[in-house]
Enzyme design. Structure first.
Site, PDB file in Angstrom:
ATOM      1  N   ARG A   1     -41.418  21.069  13.735  1.00 20.16           N
ATOM      2  CA  ARG A   1     -39.733  21.419  13.565  1.00 20.16           C
ATOM      3  C   ARG A   1     -39.517  20.599  14.905  1.00 20.16           C
ATOM      4  NH1 ARG A   1     -39.721  27.135  14.698  1.00 20.16           N
ATOM      5  NH2 ARG A   1     -39.785  26.482  16.830  1.00 20.16           N
ATOM      6  N   TYR A  31     -11.818  17.716   7.190  1.00 17.44           N
ATOM      7  CA  TYR A  31     -12.871  18.053   6.064  1.00 17.44           C
ATOM      8  C   TYR A  31     -12.736  19.569   5.731  1.00 17.44           C
ATOM      9  CZ  TYR A  31     -17.101  18.726   3.515  1.00 17.44           C
ATOM     10  OH  TYR A  31     -18.236  18.860   2.440  1.00 17.44           O
ATOM     11  N   ASP A  68     -15.643  13.611  13.621  1.00 12.33           N
ATOM     12  CA  ASP A  68     -16.441  13.350  12.079  1.00 12.33           C
ATOM     13  C   ASP A  68     -15.999  12.011  11.891  1.00 12.33           C
ATOM     14  OD1 ASP A  68     -16.938  12.916   9.507  1.00 12.33           O
ATOM     15  OD2 ASP A  68     -16.546  15.207   9.149  1.00 12.33           O
ATOM     16  N   LYS A  95     -23.657  10.645   2.836  1.00 13.03           N
ATOM     17  CA  LYS A  95     -22.709   9.476   2.477  1.00 13.03           C
ATOM     18  C   LYS A  95     -23.287   8.190   2.581  1.00 13.03           C
ATOM     19  CE  LYS A  95     -20.029  13.159   2.235  1.00 13.03           C
ATOM     20  NZ  LYS A  95     -20.559  14.277   1.177  1.00 13.03           N
TER      21      LYS A  95
HETATM   22  C1  LIG Z   1     -15.709  13.793   5.950  1.00 17.07           C
HETATM   23  C2  LIG Z   1     -16.848  14.488   5.467  1.00 17.07           C
HETATM   24  N1  LIG Z   1     -17.544  15.173   6.790  1.00 17.07           N
HETATM   25  C3  LIG Z   1     -18.430  15.987   6.460  1.00 17.07           C
HETATM   26  C4  LIG Z   1     -18.835  16.233   5.101  1.00 17.07           C
HETATM   27  C5  LIG Z   1     -20.216  16.995   4.900  1.00 17.07           C
HETATM   28  O1  LIG Z   1     -21.217  16.401   4.464  1.00 17.07           O
HETATM   29  P1  LIG Z   1     -22.492  17.294   3.695  1.00 17.07           P
HETATM   30  O2  LIG Z   1     -21.955  17.078   2.402  1.00 17.07           O
HETATM   31  O3  LIG Z   1     -23.657  16.473   3.854  1.00 17.07           O
HETATM   32  O4  LIG Z   1     -22.568  18.503   4.206  1.00 17.07           O
HETATM   33  C6  LIG Z   1     -18.385  15.469   4.252  1.00 17.07           C
HETATM   34  C7  LIG Z   1     -18.683  15.775   2.754  1.00 17.07           C
HETATM   35  O5  LIG Z   1     -18.025  15.357   1.748  1.00 17.07           O
HETATM   36  C8  LIG Z   1     -17.229  14.503   4.354  1.00 17.07           C
HETATM   37  O6  LIG Z   1     -16.723  14.175   3.435  1.00 17.07           O
END
Ligand SMILES: Cc1ncc(COP(=O)(O)O)c(C=O)c1O
Length: 400
Positions: A62, A117, A189, A214
């Site tokens: 871990r 988001y 982000d 992504k």
């Molecule tokens: C801008 C953005 N940040 C974070 C995330 C979250 O990522 P995850 O789906 O891996 O939790 C997403 C997912 O669509 C996103 O579009």
């Protein structure tokens, strides 16, 4: 990278070279190009004394393995000299929540872009609120005027630029200056640009967050999150992740590392193809506007040009008003665009969306129905031909 040449001693190189070489150490793995995938929990110690003194390079699955370290080292190098450390999390959302939790305490106040988001907003509203942290949403276009929203207990400002549905560009340096001027940290982000097109820590951001799900993964087959922290934020980030027991499965770490090696070439193609399709869409009579920061017509274009070195394949389109069923007919007719949310893979996507219910500080009134596109790695001409068929179906449905 020649066998025996250790990572980390190389001079500053182009990021395209960094994604290929960073975090690799073939000499440690019998010359094999890639590190092995360590499926590991228990670590065995040579003797009882070693165990009691924690005398071991690795202590528990871990807590890290050579596989997780390879990805951490690679991302750290890619994030640049301001990066003091990286944490890996099991999803992008987990990376967002871990980063927030690592710096916030009961009684703190948090500022979050209204264009953030959606699940980030839900985490703030439903979890941070329970822990005694209050959140105020702000207009993403606020820039340096965010100083006026900073309260004595404001501990952090969260930015996401551009917004991943509505594509407002934020003035990150101005927000960083205002926040740091009042002792608040800045989290970003940065999933849209990746460190290849916006190295957030160079702009003063303290915690740069990526949904590795992504573009890092790049193949729609992995859930992964990453947080890169500067010296001001790294200790609390690492400590929080360790104390919470958060870790990522070895195969997913490996997929992130494998995706990283081709990130630069894939992104270049997503960028050029995305822009080509965006420009084609912009001249269609059915389209009111295209929300793509690299288009000269985008209100945030000057900021994008000033701060970013590229764009990914994600953007949105505002259709001229038509019944929603006509938009659905458009989407349902497309063959090369899947109807699905998680972008950054090799494949094209298109989804309908509406930000109205997700705003509290600003009003979402784009002037028509909205669709978000992710432009994948298919040939642009084929994508455009598919979209032409979609528009034909839209016209039929709009007349019905
Ligand atoms: C801008 C953005 N940040 C974070 C995330 C979250 O990522 P995850 O789906 O891996 O939790 C997403 C997912 O669509 C996103 O579009």
């Amino acid at each position: 990278m020649k066998e025996g040449k250790k990572d980390g001693r190389a001079p500053a190189r182009h990021p395209d070279t960094t994604v290929v070489n960073a975090g690799r150490d073939p000499a440690s793995y019998h010359g094999f190009v890639n590190p092995p995938v360590y499926h590991a929990s228990t670590v065995l110690y040579p003797a009882a004394e070693d165990y009691l003194a924690h005398r071991a390079r690795y202590q528990y699955g871990r807590r890290g393995t050579p596989t997780t370290e390879a990805l951490e080292r690679a991302l750290q190098e890619l994030e640049g000299p301001q990066c003091a450390g990286v944490a890996l999390l099991p999803s992008g959302l987990a990376a967002i929540s871990a980063a927030l939790i690592s710096i916030l305490h009961a009684g703190d106040h948090l500022l979050v872009a209204d264009s953030v988001y959606g699940p980030t907003r839900s985490f703030c509203d439903q979890i941070l609120s329970r822990l005694g942290v209050t959140t105020t949403y702000y207009d993403p276009l606020i820039g340096g005027a965010i100083a006026g929203l900073i309260q004595p207990n404001t501990r952090a400002v969260f930015v996401e630029s551009p917004g991943s549905l509505s594509f407002e560009m934020q003035d990150v340096p101005a927000i960083v200056a205002a926040a740091h001027g009042k002792d608040a940290l800045v989290l970003m982000d940065n999933t849209w640009a990746t460190p290849l097109y916006f190295r957030a820590l160079d702009f003063g951001v303290d915690l740069s967050i990526h949904a590795g799900t992504k573009y890092f993964g790049g193949h729609a087959d992995v859930m992964l999150g990453m947080v890169a922290a500067n010296a001001a934020a790294v200790a609390s980030l690492k400590n929080n992740v360790r104390l919470s027991g958060l870790c990522v499965g070895p195969d997913d770490v490996y997929l992130g590392l494998r995706g990283l090696r081709t990130l630069a070439v894939r992104l270049e193609r997503h960028y050029s193809a995305g822009l080509a399709v965006a420009r084609w869409l912009a001249q269609r009579p059915e389209v009111l506007s295209v929300l793509h920061p690299a288009l000269e017509t985008h209100p945030g274009h000057a900021l994008w040009k000033r701060d970013f070195t590229g764009a990914c394949g994600l953007f949105s389109v505002v259709f001229r008003p038509v019944p929603q069923q006509a938009v659905h007919a458009f989407l349902d007719t497309l063959e090369l665009f899947g109807i699905g949310a998680s972008w950054g893979g090799y494949e094209s996507l298109a989804i309908p969306f509406d930000c109205t219910g997700m705003r509290t500080a600003t009003r979402w009134a784009p002037g028509g129905p909205t669709v978000r596109f992710h432009i994948g790695l298919e040939a642009v001409d084929d994508l455009i031909a598919d979209l032409e068929r979609g528009f034909a179906a839209l016209a039929v449905a709009a007349r019905a």
